[in-house]
Design an enzyme around this catalytic site. Sequence first.
Site, PDB file in Angstrom:
ATOM      1  N   ARG A   1      10.576  18.005  -4.828  1.00 46.01           N
ATOM      2  CA  ARG A   1      10.127  18.615  -3.558  1.00 46.01           C
ATOM      3  C   ARG A   1      11.033  19.806  -3.311  1.00 46.01           C
ATOM      4  NH1 ARG A   1       8.502  15.983   2.190  1.00 46.01           N
ATOM      5  NH2 ARG A   1       6.766  15.426   0.854  1.00 46.01           N
TER       6      ARG A   1
ATOM      7  N   HIS B   1       0.580  20.747  -1.572  1.00 49.33           N
ATOM      8  CA  HIS B   1       1.057  19.358  -1.479  1.00 49.33           C
ATOM      9  C   HIS B   1       0.012  18.487  -2.191  1.00 49.33           C
ATOM     10  CE1 HIS B   1       3.253  15.951  -0.320  1.00 49.33           C
ATOM     11  NE2 HIS B   1       3.097  15.944   0.986  1.00 49.33           N
TER      12      HIS B   1
ATOM     13  N   GLN C   1      -0.307  14.501  -1.930  1.00 49.48           N
ATOM     14  CA  GLN C   1      -0.814  14.054  -0.626  1.00 49.48           C
ATOM     15  C   GLN C   1      -2.339  14.115  -0.591  1.00 49.48           C
ATOM     16  OE1 GLN C   1       0.835  13.127   2.506  1.00 49.48           O
ATOM     17  NE2 GLN C   1      -1.286  12.536   2.855  1.00 49.48           N
TER      18      GLN C   1
ATOM     19  N   ASP D   1      -2.383  18.620  10.527  1.00 49.81           N
ATOM     20  CA  ASP D   1      -0.981  18.594  10.081  1.00 49.81           C
ATOM     21  C   ASP D   1      -0.186  19.377  11.117  1.00 49.81           C
ATOM     22  OD1 ASP D   1       1.348  18.385   8.591  1.00 49.81           O
ATOM     23  OD2 ASP D   1       0.764  19.854   7.070  1.00 49.81           O
TER      24      ASP D   1
ATOM     25  N   CYS E   1      -1.260  13.673   7.502  1.00 46.42           N
ATOM     26  CA  CYS E   1      -0.309  13.271   6.442  1.00 46.42           C
ATOM     27  C   CYS E   1       1.024  12.775   6.997  1.00 46.42           C
ATOM     28  CB  CYS E   1      -0.090  14.421   5.479  1.00 46.42           C
ATOM     29  SG  CYS E   1       0.685  15.857   6.243  1.00 46.42           S
TER      30      CYS E   1
ATOM     31  N   ARG F   1      -0.712   6.452  -0.503  1.00 45.08           N
ATOM     32  CA  ARG F   1       0.107   7.342  -1.339  1.00 45.08           C
ATOM     33  C   ARG F   1       0.665   6.570  -2.531  1.00 45.08           C
ATOM     34  NH1 ARG F   1       2.861  11.662   1.096  1.00 45.08           N
ATOM     35  NH2 ARG F   1       3.074  12.357  -1.054  1.00 45.08           N
TER      36      ARG F   1
HETATM   37  N1   CP Z   1       3.277  13.244   4.107  1.00 41.41           N
HETATM   38  C1   CP Z   1       4.456  13.392   3.499  1.00 41.41           C
HETATM   39  O1   CP Z   1       4.547  14.010   2.435  1.00 41.41           O
HETATM   40  O2   CP Z   1       5.487  12.786   4.123  1.00 41.41           O
HETATM   41  P1   CP Z   1       7.028  12.995   3.782  1.00 41.41           P
HETATM   42  O3   CP Z   1       7.349  14.419   4.116  1.00 41.41           O
HETATM   43  O4   CP Z   1       7.738  12.025   4.669  1.00 41.41           O
HETATM   44  O5   CP Z   1       7.240  12.711   2.325  1.00 41.41           O
HETATM   45  N1  NVA Z   2       2.911  20.929   6.042  1.00 41.04           N
HETATM   46  C1  NVA Z   2       3.980  19.980   6.169  1.00 41.04           C
HETATM   47  C2  NVA Z   2       3.695  18.754   5.372  1.00 41.04           C
HETATM   48  C3  NVA Z   2       4.725  17.671   5.498  1.00 41.04           C
HETATM   49  C4  NVA Z   2       4.409  16.469   4.677  1.00 41.04           C
HETATM   50  C5  NVA Z   2       5.274  20.605   5.737  1.00 41.04           C
HETATM   51  O1  NVA Z   2       5.310  21.343   4.724  1.00 41.04           O
HETATM   52  O2  NVA Z   2       6.272  20.396   6.399  1.00 41.04           O
END
Ligand code: CP
Ligand code: NVA
Length: 309
Positions: A108, A135, A138, A227, A267, A293
């Site tokens: 990540r 993402h 997800q 989101d 999410c 997930r």
């Molecule tokens: N939805 C999601 O990716 O959650 P986290 O940021 O907690 O991993």
């Molecule tokens: N769009 C959000 C998703 C988090 C899972 C972010 O990037 O923070």
Amino acid sequence: MNHFITLKDIPSKDLRKIVNNAKKRKNKRKNFNTLDIDKDNPLKGKLLIQMFEKASLRTRLSFYLAIKQLGGGTITLKANELHLGKGGESLADTARILSTYGDAFMLRTDSDKKIDEFSKYLTIPIINGLSPSSHPTQVLSDILTVEEIKKKSISKLNICWIGDTNNVLNSLIAASVKFSFRLNIGCPKNYKPKKFVLDWVKKNKGKINIYNDAKKAVKNADVIFSDKVISLNDKANKSKKIKDFKNFQINSKLMSFAKRDTTFLHCLPRGTEVSSKVFLGKNSKVWLQALNRVHVQKSILLYCFGKLR
Ligand code: CP
Ligand code: NVA
């Protein structure tokens, strides 16, 4: 071996295989405990290395459970504890070491370029666990959730997104092309997807409509996604952006313009883009969505290891 970096670059038939495999595996685990290993133990002895340069709760836990349930194990690295993070070791050497010790790498990061660079030097698969532009883990898991709830192929459903144009929406747009579903996007005028994304959709015969009026966007939707308006490390002027989105909150009033049985998905984590009443209400399936997930991460891992039948 296969990398899992963006949905755009993965053939539709492979994405469909991942979702179907997740459905099958999930069904087979009905009476299993959390850490019980699937009967076929397909990733016995394999190590997944995870690294987070940004916060995570669900992605971290779901990959932990996914590799465990497939018979393998995981270690999570803190980006700031590596020589790479402090600038004392190159990305190329880091990648070579990850490939020596581990069998797959989940990252990540705040840099899409970093994922591409890692993919050049790794000899093990890399999985994008969220980047600024997408993402994918997800959204692929959300396809499973939608089909599980609606009991039909997502290609037969009207999907709606209300909110910011961000990494999750980019992956949902890619999914709409790959899985051939209609996608209505509701967002303020200045926040619509970038031209190159829309050009890609057009070139690939996608079915996307953009509305600057949330009420119009949710009409006839089988599923409404949202989101946070402010994503992790979003550099925007936060108070201005939140103000710009004030007519795009998913609340009971907006839900009254949608179908009675519209499913609400998010999410997580959440912000002001959805009222608590909707988020915790009867149309919301966010907890099932979060749990799924795990099931899809497992099939993504099997795809990466070239073990998906
Ligand atoms: N939805 C999601 O990716 O959650 P986290 O940021 O907690 O991993
Ligand atoms: N769009 C959000 C998703 C988090 C899972 C972010 O990037 O923070």
